[in-house]
Design a protein around this motif. Sequence first.
Motif, PDB file in Angstrom:
ATOM      1  N   LYS A 200       4.275   2.205  -0.387  1.00  0.00           N
ATOM      2  CA  LYS A 200       5.022   0.957  -0.191  1.00  0.00           C
ATOM      3  C   LYS A 200       6.231   0.857  -1.110  1.00  0.00           C
ATOM      4  O   LYS A 200       7.275   0.327  -0.707  1.00  0.00           O
ATOM      5  CB  LYS A 200       4.106  -0.254  -0.384  1.00  0.00           C
ATOM      6  CG  LYS A 200       3.531  -0.428  -1.773  1.00  0.00           C
ATOM      7  CD  LYS A 200       2.642  -1.680  -1.817  1.00  0.00           C
ATOM      8  CE  LYS A 200       1.983  -1.858  -3.167  1.00  0.00           C
ATOM      9  NZ  LYS A 200       1.137  -3.084  -3.199  1.00  0.00           N
ATOM     10  N   ILE A 219       5.150  -1.414  13.043  1.00  0.00           N
ATOM     11  CA  ILE A 219       3.772  -1.412  12.527  1.00  0.00           C
ATOM     12  C   ILE A 219       2.783  -1.476  13.678  1.00  0.00           C
ATOM     13  O   ILE A 219       1.802  -0.710  13.710  1.00  0.00           O
ATOM     14  CB  ILE A 219       3.567  -2.594  11.562  1.00  0.00           C
ATOM     15  CG1 ILE A 219       4.411  -2.394  10.292  1.00  0.00           C
ATOM     16  CG2 ILE A 219       2.085  -2.745  11.199  1.00  0.00           C
ATOM     17  CD1 ILE A 219       4.478  -3.606   9.404  1.00  0.00           C
ATOM     18  N   ILE A 223      -0.004   1.445  14.103  1.00  0.00           N
ATOM     19  CA  ILE A 223      -1.187   1.053  13.332  1.00  0.00           C
ATOM     20  C   ILE A 223      -2.443   1.805  13.772  1.00  0.00           C
ATOM     21  O   ILE A 223      -3.323   2.077  12.946  1.00  0.00           O
ATOM     22  CB  ILE A 223      -1.415  -0.480  13.427  1.00  0.00           C
ATOM     23  CG1 ILE A 223      -2.275  -0.953  12.246  1.00  0.00           C
ATOM     24  CG2 ILE A 223      -2.019  -0.887  14.763  1.00  0.00           C
ATOM     25  CD1 ILE A 223      -1.618  -0.875  10.916  1.00  0.00           C
ATOM     26  N   HIS A 230      -6.619   6.677   7.841  1.00  0.00           N
ATOM     27  CA  HIS A 230      -7.164   5.963   6.677  1.00  0.00           C
ATOM     28  C   HIS A 230      -8.682   6.127   6.623  1.00  0.00           C
ATOM     29  O   HIS A 230      -9.246   6.480   5.577  1.00  0.00           O
ATOM     30  CB  HIS A 230      -6.772   4.480   6.780  1.00  0.00           C
ATOM     31  CG  HIS A 230      -7.362   3.603   5.731  1.00  0.00           C
ATOM     32  ND1 HIS A 230      -6.736   3.325   4.537  1.00  0.00           N
ATOM     33  CD2 HIS A 230      -8.535   2.922   5.691  1.00  0.00           C
ATOM     34  CE1 HIS A 230      -7.491   2.521   3.812  1.00  0.00           C
ATOM     35  NE2 HIS A 230      -8.580   2.257   4.494  1.00  0.00           N
ATOM     36  N   ILE A 248       0.123   2.067   5.101  1.00  0.00           N
ATOM     37  CA  ILE A 248      -0.830   1.122   5.665  1.00  0.00           C
ATOM     38  C   ILE A 248      -1.586   0.478   4.511  1.00  0.00           C
ATOM     39  O   ILE A 248      -1.751   1.077   3.447  1.00  0.00           O
ATOM     40  CB  ILE A 248      -1.816   1.817   6.649  1.00  0.00           C
ATOM     41  CG1 ILE A 248      -2.702   0.775   7.349  1.00  0.00           C
ATOM     42  CG2 ILE A 248      -2.628   2.895   5.965  1.00  0.00           C
ATOM     43  CD1 ILE A 248      -3.583   1.372   8.442  1.00  0.00           C
ATOM     44  N   CYS A 249      -2.016  -0.759   4.719  1.00  0.00           N
ATOM     45  CA  CYS A 249      -2.735  -1.490   3.677  1.00  0.00           C
ATOM     46  C   CYS A 249      -4.098  -0.854   3.400  1.00  0.00           C
ATOM     47  O   CYS A 249      -4.583  -0.016   4.165  1.00  0.00           O
ATOM     48  CB  CYS A 249      -2.928  -2.946   4.104  1.00  0.00           C
ATOM     49  SG  CYS A 249      -3.929  -3.123   5.609  1.00  0.00           S
ATOM     50  N   THR A 272      -0.293  -4.911   6.397  1.00  0.00           N
ATOM     51  CA  THR A 272       0.713  -3.857   6.283  1.00  0.00           C
ATOM     52  C   THR A 272       2.113  -4.458   6.316  1.00  0.00           C
ATOM     53  O   THR A 272       3.001  -4.036   5.559  1.00  0.00           O
ATOM     54  CB  THR A 272       0.538  -2.805   7.395  1.00  0.00           C
ATOM     55  OG1 THR A 272      -0.782  -2.238   7.293  1.00  0.00           O
ATOM     56  CG2 THR A 272       1.558  -1.697   7.270  1.00  0.00           C
TER      57      THR A 272
END
Length: 322
Positions: A200, A219, A223, A230, A248-249, A272
């Motif tokens: 980020k 996004i 995603i 992830h 990505i978060c 995100t």
Amino acid sequence: MVKIINPVNQQELKKQGDNYIDAAGNIFPVVNGVIRIVNEGNYSDNFGFQWNKFQKTQIDREIRQSNFTKSRFFNETNWPEGGLENMDVLEAGCGAGRFTQVFLDSTKGTLYSYDYSDSVSANYRNNGHYGDRLKIFQASIYEMPFADNSFDKIFCFGVLQFTPDFKKSVKSLVDKAKPGSEIVVDFFAVNGWWTKIHAKYFLQPITSRMSHEKLLKKIEKNIGWLMKLHFFFNKIGIGKLTNRFLPICDIKGTFPDGLTKEEQREWAILDTFNMLSPKHEHPERPAKVVKWFKEFNTEVTFSGLVTYANGIKANVIRAVKK
């Protein structure tokens, strides 16, 4: 009752029709149920966009994991559930009102809630039905429409790292607390040199300048494969090392358990966007933030990690104004 003021000249604001006006004739309109102390269009526009787009996504009453935000609120504050009667409490940076809802459902205090962005409109739609116990404002953390020494308690969650000047933001909060009152904050912490070795921080100079609509579309388009990657990295045991390089978060480390696949995807898109869109993100070393609180004449009663739902941890400081 907290006096509402023009933060520039300190004059009291009085309601006249759909506006609030001071003695000098300055007018502050009420729009969508919210007193607007600042104009739209500022560094926090991305948050206004995201919370009006994802108005109900993280509100406890709207999801099956109905105590997720409640667990975070009471574990971080250590305040008594059902308490705070006859207290005026300030919420700095309300977003769509996830903590607003918990506060009003679970305590007896009166809440003064504000945000710099138009997320306040989403907060009003989510929580305006609580009536006189909730006062919502669009205002800057540096120019709040309240006199100093006004509040019995203050909380500020998920906000300080996104303000232009972290230290000045802390002082602004302390100023509004009454002597003997408590301020509770959480924030992104610098844990070592590796903290900013993260996707980020490399992408934000680009993504924060994109239109909100364009960033959101990118996004949403990507995603699916990002979530799969992830989860794959977590499954083979290398997620802590590799996921910081993915745009990505952190799903595993920040989401409630039990979300449906659709809910999980929506949370991932929201978080995100929240990760890539800010114009400011300034994590800080907890020891430095503690130093600032002490510099501003408070006694720090707690500084450390607090664990809430699903074992998620947050960096929290609690301080009492002298």
